[in-house]
Scaffold this motif. Sequence first.
Motif, mmCIF file in Angstrom:
data_model
loop_
_atom_site.group_PDB
_atom_site.id
_atom_site.type_symbol
_atom_site.label_atom_id
_atom_site.label_comp_id
_atom_site.label_asym_id
_atom_site.label_seq_id
_atom_site.Cartn_x
_atom_site.Cartn_y
_atom_site.Cartn_z
ATOM 1 N N MET A 1 0.836 -1.178 0.000
ATOM 2 C CA MET A 1 0.000 0.000 0.000
ATOM 3 C C MET A 1 0.882 1.243 0.000
ATOM 4 O O MET A 1 1.904 1.302 0.671
ATOM 5 N N ALA A 2 0.467 2.248 -0.760
ATOM 6 C CA ALA A 2 1.193 3.514 -0.817
ATOM 7 C C ALA A 2 1.032 4.253 0.502
ATOM 8 O O ALA A 2 -0.030 4.236 1.115
ATOM 9 N N THR A 3 2.096 4.930 0.923
ATOM 10 C CA THR A 3 2.063 5.680 2.177
ATOM 11 C C THR A 3 2.389 7.144 1.919
ATOM 12 O O THR A 3 3.088 7.485 0.962
ATOM 13 N N VAL A 4 1.890 7.999 2.794
ATOM 14 C CA VAL A 4 2.199 9.417 2.750
ATOM 15 C C VAL A 4 2.514 9.884 4.165
ATOM 16 O O VAL A 4 1.911 9.421 5.129
ATOM 17 N N THR A 5 3.494 10.768 4.272
ATOM 18 C CA THR A 5 3.838 11.374 5.546
ATOM 19 C C THR A 5 4.167 12.841 5.300
ATOM 20 O O THR A 5 4.414 13.244 4.164
ATOM 21 N N PHE A 6 4.150 13.629 6.341
ATOM 22 C CA PHE A 6 4.464 15.046 6.218
ATOM 23 C C PHE A 6 5.385 15.451 7.355
ATOM 24 O O PHE A 6 5.287 14.932 8.466
ATOM 25 N N VAL A 7 6.292 16.364 7.030
ATOM 26 C CA VAL A 7 7.303 16.807 7.991
ATOM 27 C C VAL A 7 7.695 18.248 7.695
ATOM 28 O O VAL A 7 7.419 18.770 6.619
ATOM 29 N N PRO A 8 8.401 18.898 8.632
ATOM 30 C CA PRO A 8 8.958 20.219 8.359
ATOM 31 C C PRO A 8 10.107 20.128 7.342
ATOM 32 O O PRO A 8 10.704 19.064 7.155
ATOM 33 N N GLN A 9 10.450 21.257 6.749
ATOM 34 C CA GLN A 9 11.512 21.304 5.750
ATOM 35 C C GLN A 9 12.836 20.759 6.289
ATOM 36 O O GLN A 9 13.526 20.009 5.604
ATOM 37 N N CYS A 10 13.192 21.127 7.503
ATOM 38 C CA CYS A 10 14.483 20.699 8.051
ATOM 39 C C CYS A 10 14.588 19.175 8.160
ATOM 40 O O CYS A 10 15.662 18.612 7.994
ATOM 41 N N VAL A 11 13.471 18.517 8.406
ATOM 42 C CA VAL A 11 13.463 17.051 8.464
ATOM 43 C C VAL A 11 13.470 16.475 7.057
ATOM 44 O O VAL A 11 14.178 15.508 6.764
ATOM 45 N N ALA A 12 12.691 17.073 6.153
ATOM 46 C CA ALA A 12 12.620 16.587 4.776
ATOM 47 C C ALA A 12 13.993 16.554 4.123
ATOM 48 O O ALA A 12 14.309 15.619 3.376
ATOM 49 N N GLU A 13 14.812 17.554 4.402
ATOM 50 C CA GLU A 13 16.144 17.604 3.807
ATOM 51 C C GLU A 13 17.006 16.417 4.231
ATOM 52 O O GLU A 13 17.910 16.015 3.510
ATOM 53 N N LYS A 14 16.722 15.842 5.385
ATOM 54 C CA LYS A 14 17.498 14.712 5.888
ATOM 55 C C LYS A 14 16.967 13.366 5.401
ATOM 56 O O LYS A 14 17.725 12.408 5.264
ATOM 57 N N ILE A 15 15.641 13.272 5.146
ATOM 58 C CA ILE A 15 15.046 11.956 4.886
ATOM 59 C C ILE A 15 14.446 11.798 3.493
ATOM 60 O O ILE A 15 13.965 10.719 3.162
ATOM 61 N N CYS A 16 14.492 12.832 2.648
ATOM 62 C CA CYS A 16 13.792 12.789 1.367
ATOM 63 C C CYS A 16 14.235 11.627 0.477
ATOM 64 O O CYS A 16 13.429 11.086 -0.271
ATOM 65 N N GLY A 17 15.468 11.213 0.551
ATOM 66 C CA GLY A 17 15.955 10.105 -0.268
ATOM 67 C C GLY A 17 15.288 8.774 0.050
ATOM 68 O O GLY A 17 15.366 7.828 -0.735
ATOM 69 N N GLU A 18 14.606 8.688 1.187
ATOM 70 C CA GLU A 18 13.932 7.451 1.588
ATOM 71 C C GLU A 18 12.565 7.296 0.933
ATOM 72 O O GLU A 18 11.924 6.265 1.093
ATOM 73 N N PHE A 19 12.101 8.312 0.190
ATOM 74 C CA PHE A 19 10.753 8.320 -0.354
ATOM 75 C C PHE A 19 10.782 8.312 -1.875
ATOM 76 O O PHE A 19 11.707 8.827 -2.498
ATOM 77 N N GLY A 20 9.733 7.752 -2.458
ATOM 78 C CA GLY A 20 9.646 7.685 -3.906
ATOM 79 C C GLY A 20 9.457 9.042 -4.544
ATOM 80 O O GLY A 20 9.973 9.312 -5.628
#
Length: 148
Positions: A1-20
């Motif tokens: 199943m497809a998943t979606v999550t949301f985070v602040p920009q500072c977190v996204a910059e660290k984890i974005c490579g983990e998402f499609g």
Amino acid sequence: MATVTFVPQCVAEKICGEFGFTISIMPPGELANINGDYGRLHFDDTETPCPGLVMFDTTMASKAIGWAEINVDDGGSLLVHCEAGISRSAAVAQWLADNMGYELVMHPDGIGTTQFYNRHVYRTLDAANGNNMAAWYAEQEMKYRMMT
């Protein structure tokens, strides 16, 4: 199943490579350190028209829905981020979970609630998807008022 999550920009910059795919809600000129596939939107965190602020509209909503449709077909994971990760990104993530078959997953480094999501963003996504014509008419009226 497809998943979606949301985070602040500072977190996204660290984890974005983990998402499609990442939907990045950022002002023009500001660059986030986002790796991988992403789409960028710019709108301010407002629920009512205000001079100088950019309102989320059905054109932006259609882009977000299009990106999400491609990702959900692959059963992939989607990351949505804005500056604070509380209102705009929460609205997009909640709408995708409610309407497109995504499972909403709260990221441990995020705010952990959709309680404060931007209602205008949610209603506009509904309007762009044809779920809520009242929201579409309200948007058209707002545009007319801003032009006169």
